[in-house]
Design an enzyme around this catalytic site. Structure first.
Site, PDB file in Angstrom:
ATOM      1  N   ILE A 178      11.569   0.726   1.052  1.00 46.26           N
ATOM      2  CA  ILE A 178      11.622   1.830   0.089  1.00 46.26           C
ATOM      3  C   ILE A 178      12.406   2.995   0.689  1.00 46.26           C
ATOM      4  O   ILE A 178      13.250   3.599   0.016  1.00 46.26           O
ATOM      5  CB  ILE A 178      10.217   2.280  -0.330  1.00 46.26           C
ATOM      6  CG1 ILE A 178       9.365   1.078  -0.774  1.00 46.26           C
ATOM      7  CG2 ILE A 178      10.310   3.326  -1.438  1.00 46.26           C
ATOM      8  CD1 ILE A 178       9.927   0.321  -1.942  1.00 46.26           C
ATOM      9  N   ASP A 179      12.141   3.317   1.942  1.00 50.53           N
ATOM     10  CA  ASP A 179      12.914   4.365   2.617  1.00 50.53           C
ATOM     11  C   ASP A 179      14.399   4.020   2.647  1.00 50.53           C
ATOM     12  O   ASP A 179      15.254   4.859   2.352  1.00 50.53           O
ATOM     13  CB  ASP A 179      12.419   4.549   4.053  1.00 50.53           C
ATOM     14  CG  ASP A 179      11.242   5.501   4.153  1.00 50.53           C
ATOM     15  OD1 ASP A 179      11.083   6.348   3.257  1.00 50.53           O
ATOM     16  OD2 ASP A 179      10.484   5.402   5.131  1.00 50.53           O
TER      17      ASP A 179
END
Length: 406
Positions: A178-179
């Site tokens: 996600i990052d």
């Protein structure tokens, strides 16, 4: 491509991974990235071990985590909680094209470092705020790391082995997906805003939320649910839409067989010595293979177990059938294709020596002439001098604890 953004200045107020991943991309493309860090330890990830690169003089070390997402940048250490430090950041922002930050919603406004304050003196400024849940909504301001959003956005709900199998339960991905995806969306947003500014002359504010990205990257699973109303389930290593498309054991290990259409399956069965399998009514089409996946898995497993991985490599490559090994990182970096593509490279730091890096896929060839990840505050005096601060003023700021480094 490594000079595509030459002349563009990025003021990087971000920490850890999503923001730094974006600004590393921009640095790799030639932008001048100034990383603003706290004088007390800097970016949180500087201390995120294990695995540190020790500096020769023994006074500092660089974590592998920090090294992975901060090459190409210059570091200035500023305490901008103090008015004098905030003014230094504002002066830097007046000369910047882009600001990237990932502070809690509203926290930078207290120091006059929010978009409204900075764009007032720089109307062409592009300002990207990266937060967990965005600037608006009932969860705005709530903190969270990548792991939280892998769960929040649904990814973990269908990642892992199904109930009834060994190790059943939801799993996160091994990488901070996600990052990293947020960093890539932020990179695209900056590039689009720079193009837009050429046309309009105006900057732009971008509100980017990890929670939004966590939903977006579900991709086909999102549409599958929205169309059918059925939530995807954990399927282990199998694929929801293709079969056989999973991990199988061969005579000396495992491989990934990725059959993408009926023609490939027919060729595979012929090469495996069981051409009749492709005409079996249970397996004649991908739809039928999905309906009869347990029986298909059993039949294919018997075939693949007859040969070694190297033998299957020769057979499958020759027939154009997609397959792949399950490599460790050591095996991946040692692979002939990876070596040919110059994926692993070295950067030279004046104090830390040679630092390994992974070539940005956007770039080709040798990038070893690039700037290595910086020590904390390594470029403080250099950057302040560019703001026309003389030595006496720089020394005064250092003695007051407002800036640090060098």
């Amino acid at each position: 491509m490594n000079t595509a953004l030459e002349g563009i200045r990025i003021l990087d107020l971000s920490r850890i991974l999503a923001g730094p991943w974006c600004t590393q991309n921009l640095a790799d493309l030639g932008a001048d990235v100034i990383k603003v860090e706290s004088p007390w330890g800097g970016d949180d990830s500087r201390d995120w071990g294990p695995h540190y690169l020790e500096v020769a003089d023994g006074e500092e070390r660089l974590s592998a985590y920090f090294l992975s997402c901060n090459r190409g940048k210059r570091s200035i250490a500023i305490d901008f909680s103090r008015p004098e430090g905030a003014e230094v950041v504002r002066r830097l922002a007046r000369q910047a094209d882009v600001v990237i930050e990932n502070y809690k919603s509203g926290s930078l406004a207290r120091h006059g470092l929010d978009y409204e304050s900075l764009s007032d003196g720089n109307p062409g400024l592009i300002y990207v705020s990266i937060t967990g849940f965005g600037q608006t909504g009932p969860m705005a301001g709530r903190p969270g790391y990548d792991y939280i959003f892998q769960g929040f956005g649904g990814l973990m709900s269908y990642t892992g082995h199904p109930d009834g199998e060994p190790g059943a339960g939801p799993l996160r991905t091994g990488a901070s997906i996600i990052d990293l995806s947020t960093g890539m969306y932020a990179t695209a947003a900056v590039l689009a805003a720079l193009i837009e500014r050429v046309r309009t002359g105006s900057g732009r504010y971008v509100d980017l939320a990890l929670s939004d990205v966590a939903i977006a990257i579900n991709a086909n699973h999102n549409l599958g649910y929205l169309i059918s109303g059925r939530v995807p389930e954990r399927m282990g290593n199998t694929h929801a839409n293709l079969a056989p498309y999973e991990v199988f054991a061969c005579a000396d290990g495992h491989l990934i067989l990725a059959i993408g259409n009926d023609q490939q399956f027919t060729r595979f069965c012929a090469l495996a010595g069981e051409p009749g399998l492709a005409s079996d009514a249970r397996f004649a089409s991908n739809e039928q293979r999905l309906h009869n996946r347990p029986a298909l898995r059993e039949a294919v497993a018997v075939l693949l177990a007859r040969k070694t991985r190297s033998a299957w490599k020769e057979v499958l490559d020759g027939a154009g059938i997609p397959w792949g090994p399950i490599n460790t990182l050591q095996q991946a970096f040692d692979d002939a294709q990876v070596r040919h593509r110059l994926v692993r490279q070295m950067l030279r730091h004046p104090r830390a020596g040679d630092i390994p890096c992974v070539r940005n896929p956007l770039l080709a060839g040798d990038v070893s002439a690039g700037r290595a990840p910086p020590m904390l505050g390594e470029h403080t005096s250099e950057i302040l001098s560019e703001l026309r601060f003389d030595k006496a003023r720089i020394d005064a700021l250092k003695n007051a604890g407002i800036v640090a480094g060098d």
